[in-house]
Design a protein around this motif. Sequence first.
Motif, PDB file in Angstrom:
ATOM      1  N   TYR A  12       0.838  -1.197   0.000  1.00  0.00           N
ATOM      2  CA  TYR A  12       0.000   0.000   0.000  1.00  0.00           C
ATOM      3  C   TYR A  12       0.876   1.251   0.000  1.00  0.00           C
ATOM      4  O   TYR A  12       0.643   2.184  -0.773  1.00  0.00           O
ATOM      5  N   PHE A  66       1.030   4.073  -2.896  1.00  0.00           N
ATOM      6  CA  PHE A  66       0.659   5.433  -2.518  1.00  0.00           C
ATOM      7  C   PHE A  66       1.801   6.412  -2.787  1.00  0.00           C
ATOM      8  O   PHE A  66       1.597   7.482  -3.377  1.00  0.00           O
ATOM      9  N   ASP A 121       1.898   9.490  -5.393  1.00  0.00           N
ATOM     10  CA  ASP A 121       2.119  10.806  -4.808  1.00  0.00           C
ATOM     11  C   ASP A 121       3.295  11.505  -5.479  1.00  0.00           C
ATOM     12  O   ASP A 121       3.213  12.693  -5.829  1.00  0.00           O
ATOM     13  N   SER A 181      -2.318  13.919  -1.776  1.00  0.00           N
ATOM     14  CA  SER A 181      -2.552  12.787  -0.882  1.00  0.00           C
ATOM     15  C   SER A 181      -3.938  12.195  -1.077  1.00  0.00           C
ATOM     16  O   SER A 181      -4.103  10.972  -1.058  1.00  0.00           O
ATOM     17  N   SER A 214      -3.915  10.406  -4.404  1.00  0.00           N
ATOM     18  CA  SER A 214      -3.074   9.206  -4.281  1.00  0.00           C
ATOM     19  C   SER A 214      -3.780   8.116  -3.493  1.00  0.00           C
ATOM     20  O   SER A 214      -3.693   6.937  -3.835  1.00  0.00           O
ATOM     21  N   GLY A 215      -4.474   8.487  -2.427  1.00  0.00           N
ATOM     22  CA  GLY A 215      -5.217   7.506  -1.648  1.00  0.00           C
ATOM     23  C   GLY A 215      -6.315   6.854  -2.454  1.00  0.00           C
ATOM     24  O   GLY A 215      -6.493   5.625  -2.422  1.00  0.00           O
ATOM     25  N   THR A 269      -4.710   4.607  -5.133  1.00  0.00           N
ATOM     26  CA  THR A 269      -4.153   3.411  -4.500  1.00  0.00           C
ATOM     27  C   THR A 269      -5.260   2.427  -4.154  1.00  0.00           C
ATOM     28  O   THR A 269      -5.123   1.221  -4.372  1.00  0.00           O
ATOM     29  N   GLY A 270      -6.355   2.930  -3.611  1.00  0.00           N
ATOM     30  CA  GLY A 270      -7.489   2.060  -3.310  1.00  0.00           C
ATOM     31  C   GLY A 270      -8.011   1.375  -4.555  1.00  0.00           C
ATOM     32  O   GLY A 270      -8.330   0.179  -4.539  1.00  0.00           O
ATOM     33  N   TYR A 318     -10.929   4.972   0.241  1.00  0.00           N
ATOM     34  CA  TYR A 318      -9.559   5.424   0.490  1.00  0.00           C
ATOM     35  C   TYR A 318      -9.436   6.931   0.293  1.00  0.00           C
ATOM     36  O   TYR A 318      -8.716   7.611   1.032  1.00  0.00           O
ATOM     37  N   GLY A 319     -10.138   7.478  -0.697  1.00  0.00           N
ATOM     38  CA  GLY A 319     -10.101   8.924  -0.911  1.00  0.00           C
ATOM     39  C   GLY A 319     -10.719   9.687   0.242  1.00  0.00           C
ATOM     40  O   GLY A 319     -10.193  10.716   0.676  1.00  0.00           O
ATOM     41  N   MET A 368      -8.322   9.520   3.251  1.00  0.00           N
ATOM     42  CA  MET A 368      -7.191  10.447   3.089  1.00  0.00           C
ATOM     43  C   MET A 368      -7.659  11.898   3.190  1.00  0.00           C
ATOM     44  O   MET A 368      -6.933  12.755   3.717  1.00  0.00           O
ATOM     45  N   GLU A 426      -6.089  14.474   5.825  1.00  0.00           N
ATOM     46  CA  GLU A 426      -5.505  15.752   5.395  1.00  0.00           C
ATOM     47  C   GLU A 426      -6.277  16.932   5.970  1.00  0.00           C
ATOM     48  O   GLU A 426      -5.683  17.943   6.345  1.00  0.00           O
TER      49      GLU A 426
END
Length: 173
Positions: free
Chosen positions: A66, A70, A74, A89, A92-93, A96-97, A116-117, A120, A124
């Motif tokens: 992961y 990520f 990023d 971020s 990227s999240g 990645t998910g 995941y978004g 993140m 953030e």
Amino acid sequence: MEREPCPFRLLEDCGGAFTMGALASGVFQAIKGFRDAPSGLDYRLAGSMAAVRARSGRVGGRFASYAATFSSIDCALVYCRKREDAWNSVISGAATGAILAARQGLNGMMGSALVYGVIMGLIEGTNILMGQHSAGKFQPTPKPLDRTSEIPQQKKTFSDLYNNFKQGNPTSV
């Protein structure tokens, strides 16, 4: 805390994620192996250690994969967008998910990307709020108010109260 530049960030993030995943899984698997082993302290300790050896590296590897995905995305976004901000971020999240859920099909990818978004985005957003909150601590403090001009009036008021009290009229000022 300043982060490493992009090519080295990948290794740092992978190592940290592997360590975090392996340690957290090790604690969890130790407890689970202890509970699932036959009765007797020797058997339970042996079961605990066997569970840690069998499963903690696998979970650490998942965390590292992961982190590698990520960090790669990023770094690519930093290179393409020429800025490093919270949106990198979040994107990227989400990406990645989606990538890690590719075997589940398009619906699984979209659902995982959304989860995941959002996670993140929450992380953030919390970082931004904490940064604004802690920035307020470094503001200069206002000058204290000068209340020395009120002191003679207070003395007069207190002395009037005292004289009125002596005269037997405690309620009037």
